[in-house]
Write an enzyme that holds these catalytic residues in place. Structure first.
Site, PDB file in Angstrom:
ATOM      1  N   HIS A 116       0.370  -1.291  -0.102  1.00 41.02           N
ATOM      2  CA  HIS A 116       0.339  -0.255  -0.051  1.00 41.02           C
ATOM      3  C   HIS A 116       1.210   0.619  -0.052  1.00 41.02           C
ATOM      4  O   HIS A 116       1.013   2.195   0.693  1.00 41.02           O
ATOM      5  CB  HIS A 116      -0.738  -0.049   0.739  1.00 41.02           C
ATOM      6  CG  HIS A 116      -0.428   0.193   2.641  1.00 41.02           C
ATOM      7  ND1 HIS A 116       0.240   0.794   3.347  1.00 41.02           N
ATOM      8  CD2 HIS A 116      -1.132  -1.378   3.227  1.00 41.02           C
ATOM      9  CE1 HIS A 116       0.718   0.424   4.550  1.00 41.02           C
ATOM     10  NE2 HIS A 116      -0.084  -0.287   4.676  1.00 41.02           N
ATOM     11  N   GLU A 163      -7.290  -5.595   9.148  1.00 43.59           N
ATOM     12  CA  GLU A 163      -6.933  -4.638   8.116  1.00 43.59           C
ATOM     13  C   GLU A 163      -6.591  -5.900   6.728  1.00 43.59           C
ATOM     14  O   GLU A 163      -6.589  -7.229   7.129  1.00 43.59           O
ATOM     15  CB  GLU A 163      -5.358  -4.395   8.625  1.00 43.59           C
ATOM     16  CG  GLU A 163      -4.734  -3.528   6.515  1.00 43.59           C
ATOM     17  CD  GLU A 163      -3.573  -2.615   7.480  1.00 43.59           C
ATOM     18  OE1 GLU A 163      -3.136  -2.262   8.216  1.00 43.59           O
ATOM     19  OE2 GLU A 163      -3.329  -1.771   6.149  1.00 43.59           O
ATOM     20  N   HIS A 220      -7.233  -8.644  14.387  1.00 41.69           N
ATOM     21  CA  HIS A 220      -6.764  -7.566  13.316  1.00 41.69           C
ATOM     22  C   HIS A 220      -7.651  -7.775  12.042  1.00 41.69           C
ATOM     23  O   HIS A 220      -7.163  -8.826  10.990  1.00 41.69           O
ATOM     24  CB  HIS A 220      -5.502  -7.112  12.906  1.00 41.69           C
ATOM     25  CG  HIS A 220      -4.711  -6.089  12.396  1.00 41.69           C
ATOM     26  ND1 HIS A 220      -5.356  -4.861  12.651  1.00 41.69           N
ATOM     27  CD2 HIS A 220      -4.068  -5.616  11.497  1.00 41.69           C
ATOM     28  CE1 HIS A 220      -4.886  -3.873  11.447  1.00 41.69           C
ATOM     29  NE2 HIS A 220      -3.651  -4.314  11.042  1.00 41.69           N
ATOM     30  N   HIS A 252      -2.735  -1.718  15.025  1.00 41.85           N
ATOM     31  CA  HIS A 252      -1.443  -1.550  14.618  1.00 41.85           C
ATOM     32  C   HIS A 252      -2.950  -0.303  14.012  1.00 41.85           C
ATOM     33  O   HIS A 252      -2.969   0.580  13.408  1.00 41.85           O
ATOM     34  CB  HIS A 252      -1.252  -2.084  13.200  1.00 41.85           C
ATOM     35  CG  HIS A 252      -1.025  -0.893  12.032  1.00 41.85           C
ATOM     36  ND1 HIS A 252      -1.544  -1.576  11.177  1.00 41.85           N
ATOM     37  CD2 HIS A 252      -0.714   0.224  11.779  1.00 41.85           C
ATOM     38  CE1 HIS A 252      -1.112  -0.025  10.148  1.00 41.85           C
ATOM     39  NE2 HIS A 252      -1.401   1.091  10.184  1.00 41.85           N
ATOM     40  N   ASP A 269       0.067  -7.642  14.258  1.00 41.17           N
ATOM     41  CA  ASP A 269       1.241  -6.715  13.257  1.00 41.17           C
ATOM     42  C   ASP A 269       2.578  -6.222  14.532  1.00 41.17           C
ATOM     43  O   ASP A 269       3.863  -6.479  13.640  1.00 41.17           O
ATOM     44  CB  ASP A 269       0.632  -5.194  13.178  1.00 41.17           C
ATOM     45  CG  ASP A 269      -0.381  -5.604  11.403  1.00 41.17           C
ATOM     46  OD1 ASP A 269       0.095  -5.986  10.838  1.00 41.17           O
ATOM     47  OD2 ASP A 269      -0.257  -4.795  11.604  1.00 41.17           O
ATOM     48  N   ASP A 317      -4.682  -7.280   4.474  1.00 38.52           N
ATOM     49  CA  ASP A 317      -3.515  -8.545   4.670  1.00 38.52           C
ATOM     50  C   ASP A 317      -3.687  -9.703   5.361  1.00 38.52           C
ATOM     51  O   ASP A 317      -2.922 -10.351   5.188  1.00 38.52           O
ATOM     52  CB  ASP A 317      -1.519  -7.855   4.972  1.00 38.52           C
ATOM     53  CG  ASP A 317      -2.284  -7.218   5.630  1.00 38.52           C
ATOM     54  OD1 ASP A 317      -2.968  -6.388   6.222  1.00 38.52           O
ATOM     55  OD2 ASP A 317      -0.803  -6.811   6.346  1.00 38.52           O
ATOM     56  N   HIS A 349       3.252 -10.873  10.508  1.00 38.32           N
ATOM     57  CA  HIS A 349       4.168 -10.400   9.062  1.00 38.32           C
ATOM     58  C   HIS A 349       6.288 -11.175   9.867  1.00 38.32           C
ATOM     59  O   HIS A 349       6.334 -10.939  10.897  1.00 38.32           O
ATOM     60  CB  HIS A 349       4.659  -8.940   9.134  1.00 38.32           C
ATOM     61  CG  HIS A 349       3.049  -8.486   8.659  1.00 38.32           C
ATOM     62  ND1 HIS A 349       2.773  -9.252   7.048  1.00 38.32           N
ATOM     63  CD2 HIS A 349       2.827  -7.845   8.689  1.00 38.32           C
ATOM     64  CE1 HIS A 349       1.658  -8.076   7.251  1.00 38.32           C
ATOM     65  NE2 HIS A 349       1.497  -7.706   8.235  1.00 38.32           N
ATOM     66  N   TYR A 354      10.312  -1.822   9.914  1.00 40.28           N
ATOM     67  CA  TYR A 354       8.834  -2.192   9.768  1.00 40.28           C
ATOM     68  C   TYR A 354       8.252  -0.378  11.272  1.00 40.28           C
ATOM     69  O   TYR A 354       7.418  -0.726  10.915  1.00 40.28           O
ATOM     70  CB  TYR A 354       9.057  -3.648   9.924  1.00 40.28           C
ATOM     71  CG  TYR A 354       7.421  -3.421  10.506  1.00 40.28           C
ATOM     72  CD1 TYR A 354       6.972  -4.542   9.769  1.00 40.28           C
ATOM     73  CD2 TYR A 354       7.008  -3.580  12.098  1.00 40.28           C
ATOM     74  CE1 TYR A 354       5.521  -4.946  10.136  1.00 40.28           C
ATOM     75  CE2 TYR A 354       5.868  -4.201  12.004  1.00 40.28           C
ATOM     76  CZ  TYR A 354       4.817  -5.050  11.071  1.00 40.28           C
ATOM     77  OH  TYR A 354       4.306  -5.571  11.125  1.00 40.28           O
TER      78      TYR A 354
HETATM   79 FE1  FEO Z   1      -1.730  -3.141   9.888  1.00 46.26          FE
HETATM   80 FE2  FEO Z   1      -0.217  -6.099   8.669  1.00 46.26          FE
HETATM   81  O1  FEO Z   1      -1.183  -5.216   8.899  1.00 46.26           O
END
Ligand code: FEO
Length: 403
Positions: free
Chosen positions: A23, A79, A77, A144, A163, A81, A228, A195
Site C-alpha cells: 500500500h 486490515e 486485526h 496497528h 502486526d 492483509d 508478518h 517496519y
Molecule cells: Fe495492520 Fe499487517 O496489517
C-alpha cells in the site's frame, strides 16, 4: 507447508516473495502473512491471510484438518492483509465462532455480510477455553488499527501479536534464529527498524503503555508469533526490549543525509558535509530520494539521531520528491531527532526555507540556519559545508532528545 511452532500449534500462512509495494510502502524483502492453527479439542484458527493467498492458507490447513472442523476463528486485526480471507474461511466453516473486538466487528461488517456469523465481541482479559488451552485476549488499539488485539496462550507461553513485533520479510525461515543463521542479525535488525519506522513510529507512547500493561499482567512469554516475518522463539525478550527502546525514540549516534538534486549542485554538497560529520566521529548514511523509496529514507531517518535534508530549489520551493518525503514523514509524527537542511539554488532561492517550514510542522528539533550554495558549491562553499557538517555532528553528539 504448515510449520509447528508449539506442540499442536502450526503456522499455516503464506509467503509473498514478490510484493514490493505494500500500500505504497516499499517492501524490498517481500513479506509473509502469518496465521496460526491450534489443534486442540476445539480447532481454532488465529487470523487469516491476504485474499490472493487464500489457497496457500487453505491448503496448509487441509493437510492438518478438514477446515469444516474449525470451531473458533480469532480475528486479531481486520486490515486487508490479515482478514480478507475471512469470508473464505467462514464459507468452509460456517458454524465457527468468531472472536473479535467491538471495533473489529464494526469494521469487518464493511467487508463481509456477517449477519449469519456467530460473532463474539471480546475485550482485554476475556478468555476462551478450547480444551487443553485458554486463550486470553488483550486489546491493543492503534497497534496497528483501532480494532487490534493480541491473543496470549498461557499453557504455551505464546503471544500471537498480529502486526506487533513483525517485519516485512519473505523467507524460507520461519523463526528468528533460523533467519539469523541464514542471513544475519544486522539484516533482521534492519527489517525490524524498517517496519517500526514506517508503521509504528506514530504510536511510541501507546506501545510503551501497552508493554507496561503486559508487564503488569505478569504474562510469561516464551515465544512471540507476529502476523508478518519471523517468529521470535529464540529472542522474544530482545524484540520486546528493542520495541521499548524504539518507543523511547532511541537512535544510533549517526546522521542520515536525505536529499535530491537537479543538476547535482545539492548532491555535490553531500561530500563535504559527510566528511565533516565523519571527522567528528559520527557515522553517516546518505539516501538520494529519486534512487530510493520514501520508506527506505524514513527507515534511515529513524535509525539516526540527526538528519540533514537536502533540496534544490524548483519554482521557489523545495524539490517535489523532498516535499513528498517530508509529507510522509510528518504523518509519522517524528520526534526525538535533530534536523537541519541544505541545498542549492539558481535564481531567487526558497527550497531550503521551504524545508524548514515543513520541519516546523513536526515535533523534531530544528537545527538552523541551513546552508546553501548558488548553482553549485565552489571551494569556499565546500569548506563551509565541511564546517557545517562538523558543527551539526557536534550538536548531534550533545542531543539526547526528550527522554
Ligand atoms: Fe495492520 Fe499487517 O496489517
Amino acid at each position: 507447508m504448515a510449520v509447528e511452532l508449539k506442540n499442536g500449534i502450526c503456522w499455516v500462512g503464506a509467503v509473498d516473495w514478490s510484493i514490493r509495494d505494500f500500500h505504497g510502502y516499499e517492501t524490498p524483502r517481500g513479506t509473509s502473512y502469518n496465521n496460526y492453527l491450534i489443534m486442540d479439542e476445539q480447532v481454532t484458527l488465529v487470523d487469516t491471510v491476504k485474499h490472493s493467498f487464500v489457497s496457500d492458507m487453505v491448503g496448509n490447513i487441509e493437510r492438518l484438518v478438514d477446515p469444516a472442523k474449525i470451531k473458533n476463528v480469532i480475528v486479531n486485526h481486520i486490515e486487508n492483509d490479515h482478514a480478507t480471507s475471512l469470508g473464505a474461511v467462514m464459507r468452509l466453516a460456517p458454524d465457527a465462532n468468531v472472536y473479535i473486538t467491538e471495533k473489529g466487528k464494526k469494521g469487518i461488517a464493511r467487508f463481509f455480510d456477517i449477519s449469519k456469523w456467530n460473532i463474539n465481541v471480546v475485550k482485554t482479559g476475556d478468555t476462551l477455553n478450547i480444551g487443553g488451552r485458554n486463550l486470553v485476549f488483550l486489546e491493543t488499539p492503534m497497534l496497528h488499527w483501532p480494532d487490534s488485539m493480541m491473543t496470549y496462550i498461557p499453557e504455551d507461553k505464546l503471544l500471537i501479536s498480529q502486526d506487533g513485533f513483525g517485519q516485512h520479510i519473505a523467507s524460507a525461515e520461519r523463526f528468528d534464529d533460523e533467519y539469523i543463521h541464514a542471513h544475519s542479525q544486522a539484516e533482521l535488525d534492519d527489517a525490524v527498524a524498517d517496519y517500526y519506522a514506517n508503521i509504528l513510529m506514530p504510536f511510541g507512547s501507546i506501545i510503551k503503555s501497552k508493554l507496561a500493561e503486559v508487564q503488569k499482567l505478569g504474562l510469561d512469554i516464551e515465544m512471540i508469533a507476529p502476523d508478518h516475518g519471523v517468529i521470535w522463539r529464540k529472542f522474544p525478550q530482545k524484540i520486546v526490549q528493542d520495541y521499548l527502546d524504539m518507543a523511547d525514540g532511541k537512535a544510533d549516534l549517526s546522521v542520515a543525509i536525505i536529499y535530491d538534486t537537479m543538476w547535482r549542485g545539492t548532491e555535490m554538497m553531500t561530500v563535504p558535509l559527510t566528511r565533516g560529520i565523519i571527522d567528528e566521529g559520527v557515522a553517516c548514511r546518505v539516501v538520494k530520494l529519486r534512487a530510493n523509496a520514501r520508506s527506505i529514507a524514513v527507515k534511515e531517518f529513524w535509525k539516526a539521531r540527526g538528519a540533514l535534508i537536502g533540496t534544490p530549489t524548483l519554482n521557489n520551493l523545495m524539490f517535489p520528491t523532498v516535499a513528498s518525503f517530508l509529507a510522509y514523514l510528518r504523518g509519522l509524527k517524528p520526534k526525538n531527532r535533530i534536523v537541519g537542511a541544505f541545498g542549492s539554488y539558481g535564481w531567487g532561492g526558497g527550497g531550503v526555507k521551504n524545508v524548514y517550514e515543513e520541519l516546523g510542522k513536526t515535533a523534531v528539533e530544528v537545527y538552523e540556519p541551513g546552508i546553501e550554495a548558488h548553482y553549485r558549491p565552489d571551494p569556499d562553499d565546500e569548506t563551509k559545508a565541511y564546517e557545517y557538517g562538523r558543527d551539526f555532528a557536534k550538536k548531534v553528539k550533545e542531543y539526547h532528545g526528550q527522554f
